[in-house]
Design an enzyme around this catalytic site. Structure first.
Site: not given
Ligand code: MTE
Ligand code: HPA
Ligand code: MOS
Length: 753
Positions: A229, A307, A709
């Site tokens: 990120e 958070r 998550e």
């Molecule tokens: N799933 C896979 N296969 N690979 C990833 O890197 N990242 C996780 C989750 N699932 C991840 C994953 C994290 S930290 C987040 S915030 C979300 O996916 C981000 O994607 P989304 O917002 O589409 O759920």
């Molecule tokens: N989640 C993930 N990434 C972020 C957030 C959050 O709440 N706020 C800023 N970056």
């Molecule tokens: Mo997920 S820790 O918000 O990339």
């Protein structure tokens, strides 16, 4: 609509999917290698790159002195240099970038760089840092009611200490970027980042040029899990710096060892709690202090700390709450986002407090959890009034559907009969807020082209990292136009097509980008319906699109999708649309620490059972049963995969993944031989995940709730399932909350006296 299977499945299995290291590189490409600090804290007395620079094949070695713009990559606070100047703050901190005609030569040159560092005192622990006033920023407190009064009316009061360890992201694809100089001083960067705009902005700052001169393109990531990120930016900036200065393409990919040593991880937390309950087991008051081990720079720590505070009461209503977080500055790599973003660390302390009370007064945690679960219209300590609360619903469903009574009875009778093996059971309810906690970040855009043959190209800010967002975007577009998914392409994520994006994070990528996409699609659909009505000489309200055919009053017409698009071209109807979505309703006031930060919450309940081998200290999970609130899932297979993957990652965090630094700040768990992650056998052969039957939530895209998550936190139950088994074996076991619960710790607990 039927759920689509992940569009990347075939490519991944065949090895055809492209990652940075698979790209065909240009003929003149140079290779970058990072020279990093071998000391955790100190003043750089002397840095001598002259010998290394004379090695044949070495083109140039860059230090901070070569940075044309600002030597600064801090996202939230400007406290992180790209390359160390006179001070180093952690082992693995980048100091210089070696550019050579091959990686091999760069490695050889690295050994010839000479550095003298005058060492300074080292801090590796969070409370240790706090005791020396080493903080990233000011502490934050969120309160509700009056905890002093709450404790006065409590019949039971207990205090305790908690430690949760960090966690390595271990994305399969390590950090990396490929930077190419374009004409007129422009730069194109292909990056493995969750935040293309973060990279664009960071590179612009480092190079001292406008963002418009930098194009960032992301194909997909071999996993990010939060680790990309913010922390994909430095590597892209280093490659870009070299490409910009040398006018040659530059490839920088971290080796696994370098990645493990140089990048931040999930934040370890040290915490103190005090909990008060009435005779009826109602939690009357809860105070918690979190000491976040932020590492040497802020990175995303302040947002993660926020958070943690929001999730400090997990799924429970507590009338009197005081939660405080300290972001503590230590000499470790800056810790960063990791699935759950500080939420898991907060929720673990709440569950530990409940386990402690249960142990002390001789009830089960379940009895305490159950009474205190959120109900409709409960007000959280951060001021949000909860709606569509599924805490009790998911809890009751899990207990009923998975026959908790029988599970409990079987475990009790097993434990009576067996001496060398003991079983434990734990329930883990989750409640996770969906939205970036930082309100302004909750926006996204989508750019949709309908091509003249009726096929479609889509660009959004969403980054595919394995979570299946591209498949969800295709589902949304296919449904909006009612055309075959094969006619739709998701383009790379590119800052030139979609600008000013938030990172793909906070589980919100599909919601934010999907809602923008839906809006863009529906605008084009509206234009096409108007055109169809004109062509067919009927009222537009009577027109609908089904399976690539125009319908009038639910009856097939002769007008096909393909012909409709041809007509649109002739009539000069716009077949491109750009839409912007910003989550409504949400707001938060950081001064009074009250607001409505989340669009909605995701709920669920897990029941975990374990068997502990009381001779060896090893353990297995007999079953993991979950009722999860997907809303109305639009991609059942993908969402199930997300729950399973997050669960495994949560169990790994809680039970076996042990980050270890020595006193000098050196990472000891620096390879997979010393850092153990779960495999298929570590989880359970009996996993059962059932969707909770709900009406879904309008704030979620197509009522399909965010899933990335939240399920990680079911893994927290693994710690307590093991702990409950230890308690069955050893009546002298003293409750302690120190993760991960490795077999060594289990063994010590079993024979503690
Ligand atoms: N799933 C896979 N296969 N690979 C990833 O890197 N990242 C996780 C989750 N699932 C991840 C994953 C994290 S930290 C987040 S915030 C979300 O996916 C981000 O994607 P989304 O917002 O589409 O759920
Ligand atoms: N989640 C993930 N990434 C972020 C957030 C959050 O709440 N706020 C800023 N970056
Ligand atoms: Mo997920 S820790 O918000 O990339």
């Amino acid at each position: 609509m039927k759920s689509m299977t992940n569009i990347d499945s075939f490519g991944h299995v065949r090895g055809e999917s492209l990652f940075i290291d698979d790209l065909d590189i240009k003929r003149n490409t140079l290779f970058a290698l990072v020279f990093d600090s071998s000391k955790a804290h100190g003043k750089i007395k002397n840095l001598d790159i002259s010998k290394a620079e004379t090695i044949e094949g070495v083109i140039k070695i860059f230090t901070y002195k070569d940075i044309p713009g600002e030597n600064q990559i801090g996202g939230i606070l400007p406290d992180e240099p790209l390359l160390a100047e006179n001070l180093v703050d952690y082992i693995g901190q980048p100091i210089a970038i070696i550019i050579a005609i091959s990686e091999k030569i760069a490695k050889k040159a690295k050994a010839h760089i000479e550095i003298e560092i005058d060492e300074l005192p080292i801090i590796t622990g969070a409370k240790e840092a706090a005791s020396q006033n080493q903080f990233i920023n000011a502490p934050r407190t969120i309160k509700l009611g009056n905890t002093k009064k709450g404790f006065e009316t409590s019949d039971f009061i207990f205090e305790g200490e908690v430690f949760t360890n960090g966690q390595e992201h271990l994305y399969l694809e390590t950090q990396g970027a490929y930077a190419e100089p374009m004409e007129n001083g422009n730069i194109k960067i292909t990056s493995s980042t969750q935040g293309p705009t973060q990279v664009q902005k960071g590179v612009a700052k480092v190079l001292g040029i406008g963002m418009h001169k930098i194009e960032v393109d992301v194909i997909r990531l071999g996993g990010g899990f939060g680790g990309k990120e913010d922390q994909a930016t430095p590597w892209a900036a280093m490659a870009a710096l070299a490409a910009y200065r040398l006018r040659k393409p530059v490839k920088l990919i971290l080796s696994r060892h370098d990645d493990l040593r140089m990048t931040g991880k999930r934040h370890p937390y040290e915490s103190n709690f005090k909990i008060g309950l009435s005779k009826e087991l109602k939690i009357m008051a809860f105070e918690v202090e979190f000491f976040q081990n932020s590492g040497a720079a802020a990175d995303l720590s302040p947002a993660i700390a926020e958070r943690t505070l929001f999730h400090a009461t997990n799924s429970y209503f507590i009338p009197n709450v005081k939660t405080t977080v300290y972001s503590c500055k230590t000499n470790l790599p800056p810790n960063t986002a990791f699935r759950g973003f500080g939420g898991p660390q907060g929720m673990f302390v709440m569950e530990a407090a409940i386990a402690k009370v249960a142990h002390e007064i001789g009830v089960t945690s379940k009895e305490i959890q159950e009474i205190n679960l959120f109900q409709e219209k409960d007000k959280t300590h951060y001021g949000q009034i909860l709606t569509d609360v599924e805490s009790r619903n998911s809890w009751n469903s899990a207990i009923k559907e998975f026959n908790y009574k029988k599970l409990y009875k079987d475990i009790t009778s097993f434990n009576k009969k067996n001496k060398d093996f003991k079983k434990g059971i734990a329930l883990m309810p989750i409640c996770f807020g969906i939205s970036f906690t930082n309100t302004p970040m909750n926006n996204a855009r989508a750019l949709v082209h309908v091509y003249q043959d009726g096929s479609i190209g889509i660009s959004t800010g969403a980054v595919e990292m394995g979570q299946g967002v591209n498949t969800k975007l295709i589902t949304i577009a296919a449904q909006s136009f009612s055309i075959a998914p094969e006619k739709i392409k998701i383009e790379t994520t590119n800052t030139t097509r979609v600008a000013n994006t938030s990172p793909s994070a906070a589980s919100s990528t599909a919601d934010l980008n999907g809602k923008a996409l839906l809006k863009a699609c529906l605008t084009i659909v509206k234009r096409l319906k108007n055109l169809a009505a004109k062509e067919l000489k009927v009222n537009v309200q009577e027109i609908s699109l089904h399976d690539e055919l125009v319908y009038v009053k639910d009856k097939k017409s002769t007008l096909t999708w393909k012909v409709l698009i041809e007509k649109a071209m002739l009539e000069r109807v716009a077949l491109t649309e750009n839409a912007h979505y910003a989550t409504p309703i949400i707001h938060y006031n950081k001064t009074d620490e009250k607001g409505h930060p989340f669009a909605y919450h995701v709920f669920g309940t897990a029941i975990l059972t374990s068997t502990v081998d009381c001779i060896r200290g090893t353990y297995t999970f007999d079953s993991i049963k979950i009722v999860h609130d997907y809303g109305k899932s639009m991609s059942k297979g993908i969402d199930l995969g997300q729950v399973e993957g997050a669960l495994a990652q949560g169990i790994g965090w809680m039970t076996m993944e042990e980050i270890a630094y020595d006193k000098s700040g050196m990472l000891l768990s620096n390879a997979l031989s010393t850092y153990k992650i779960p495999d298929i056998f570590s989880i359970s052969e009996d996993i059962n995940i059932k969707p909770l039957d709900t009406k879904g939530n309008e704030m979620a895209i197509l009522k399909s709730k965010a899933v990335g998550e939240p399920p990680l936190m079911y893994g927290i139950g693994a710690y307590f399932a093991i702990q409950n088994a230890i308690k069955e074996f050893n009546p002298n076991y003293k409750m302690n909350f120190h993760t991960p619960m490795t077999p060594e710790k289990v063994l010590m607990g079993l024979y503690q006296n």
